[in-house]
Design a protein around this motif. Sequence first.
Motif, short mmCIF file in Angstrom:
data_model
loop_
_atom_site.label_atom_id
_atom_site.label_comp_id
_atom_site.label_asym_id
_atom_site.label_seq_id
_atom_site.Cartn_x
_atom_site.Cartn_y
_atom_site.Cartn_z
N LYS A 1 15.27 33.39 31.54
CA LYS A 1 15.77 34.40 32.54
C LYS A 1 14.90 36.08 32.00
O LYS A 1 14.13 36.36 33.18
CB LYS A 1 16.98 34.27 32.40
N LEU A 2 14.74 36.06 31.20
CA LEU A 2 14.33 37.59 30.82
C LEU A 2 12.78 37.07 30.57
O LEU A 2 11.87 38.26 31.55
CB LEU A 2 14.57 38.48 29.93
N ASP A 3 12.37 36.24 31.02
CA ASP A 3 11.16 35.56 30.57
C ASP A 3 10.23 35.79 32.00
O ASP A 3 9.39 35.78 32.46
CB ASP A 3 10.74 34.21 30.49
N SER A 4 11.44 35.44 33.22
CA SER A 4 10.70 35.88 34.40
C SER A 4 10.81 37.17 35.33
O SER A 4 9.92 37.26 36.23
CB SER A 4 11.94 34.78 35.30
N ILE A 5 10.95 37.88 34.09
CA ILE A 5 11.32 39.29 34.71
C ILE A 5 10.38 40.47 33.60
O ILE A 5 10.05 41.58 34.14
CB ILE A 5 12.78 40.09 35.03
N PHE A 6 9.99 40.03 33.23
CA PHE A 6 9.39 40.47 31.77
C PHE A 6 8.60 39.98 30.74
O PHE A 6 8.56 38.94 30.83
CB PHE A 6 10.07 41.53 30.22
N ASP A 7 7.44 40.66 30.12
CA ASP A 7 6.68 39.69 29.16
C ASP A 7 6.84 40.03 28.27
O ASP A 7 6.93 40.82 27.18
CB ASP A 7 4.96 40.44 29.35
N LEU A 8 7.74 38.50 27.11
CA LEU A 8 8.58 38.76 25.58
C LEU A 8 7.01 37.98 25.10
O LEU A 8 6.45 37.46 25.57
CB LEU A 8 9.22 37.98 26.22
N ASP B 1 15.68 29.01 41.59
CA ASP B 1 14.50 28.41 41.32
C ASP B 1 14.04 29.62 39.93
O ASP B 1 13.14 28.75 39.28
CB ASP B 1 13.42 28.82 42.81
N ALA B 2 13.41 30.93 40.07
CA ALA B 2 13.40 31.15 38.75
C ALA B 2 14.05 30.79 36.86
O ALA B 2 13.73 31.13 36.20
CB ALA B 2 13.47 32.93 39.18
N ALA B 3 15.28 30.97 37.63
CA ALA B 3 16.05 30.10 36.59
C ALA B 3 15.89 28.74 35.92
O ALA B 3 16.55 28.00 35.11
CB ALA B 3 17.59 30.43 36.71
N GLY B 4 15.08 28.22 36.37
CA GLY B 4 14.51 26.42 36.92
C GLY B 4 15.65 25.33 37.36
O GLY B 4 16.15 24.57 36.86
N LEU B 5 16.86 26.65 38.29
CA LEU B 5 17.49 25.64 38.93
C LEU B 5 17.62 24.73 40.40
O LEU B 5 19.05 24.67 40.86
CB LEU B 5 18.47 26.33 38.64
N ALA B 6 16.80 25.43 40.80
CA ALA B 6 16.76 24.94 41.94
C ALA B 6 15.30 23.58 42.11
O ALA B 6 14.44 24.02 41.37
CB ALA B 6 16.63 25.83 43.53
N VAL B 7 15.26 22.83 43.51
CA VAL B 7 13.81 21.48 43.11
C VAL B 7 13.96 21.28 44.19
O VAL B 7 14.70 21.02 45.23
CB VAL B 7 14.24 20.43 42.30
N ASP B 8 13.29 21.40 45.02
CA ASP B 8 12.57 21.55 46.14
C ASP B 8 13.52 21.97 47.16
O ASP B 8 14.12 21.45 48.13
CB ASP B 8 12.15 19.67 46.45
N HIS B 9 13.09 23.22 47.07
CA HIS B 9 14.28 24.15 48.40
C HIS B 9 15.42 23.48 48.24
O HIS B 9 15.85 23.50 49.07
CB HIS B 9 13.73 23.75 49.30
N GLN B 10 16.40 22.93 47.22
CA GLN B 10 17.39 22.23 46.91
C GLN B 10 18.60 22.90 45.83
O GLN B 10 17.69 22.72 44.37
CB GLN B 10 17.64 20.65 46.61
#
Length: 239
Positions: A5-12, A160-169
């Motif tokens: 989550k933090l990597d999706s909004i900030f550079d750690l 999608d940013a959390a890796g929990l959506a695939v192909d718009h589903q």
Amino acid sequence: MLIRKLDSIFDLDEEDRQALLDLPVTLRDVAAGQDIVTEGDEPSQCCIVLEGLTNWYKMIPDGRRQIVAFHLPGDIPDLQSLYLGVLDCSLAANTPCRLATVRHEDLKAICRARPRIAAALWRSSLIDGAIFREWILGMGRRSARENAAHLLCEMLVRLDAAGLAVDHQFALPLTQIEMADALGLTPVSVNRALQDLRAERLVAISRRSVRILDWAGLKRVCHFDPAYLHCRSALANAD
């Protein structure tokens, strides 16, 4: 999930990530419908959502509920409790949830030791505020159809940013009553709005899953602009 989550909004950097992995946590399982913390509580710890979906809500004396936020895996929904001593609303589990609880003193220590983590958490809190403002706009100015479409767009990008959506589903285990309480509508209005979106072949919705059939078309319905989410998602600018 928190690091993602933090990597999706900030550079750690790697040291930041390792420090987060080293945080002492206690795992907690919460049943669907159960409160995690309640309005008026004075918690000494925060929770990280590892699995499941949670919501902040407020009640008025006659029993009507307003859901004011949804939180996904990787979120720290009650981060404000780090500096606000008394909670002004309640956090509940929409689904069975697994949480990692972190003591306030440990979170404060990592923020002092790792300023970039402190900045990432601050940015996350600011994004929560941006989402809240977008919801207020929706309840005040969008039609039921537009508001339902906007929520589906938002959830797709966030998942999608959390890796929990695939192909718009994606999984969206919300009842129409929960959607109504989040959108400031009646369940009947939510049902009609979703039926309209289905009839226009913009979305396909099963009991616990949503598939966006026409991403560009759904965004046009509600004038969706994902800039307020401030996250790295391939869908943020995709048609």
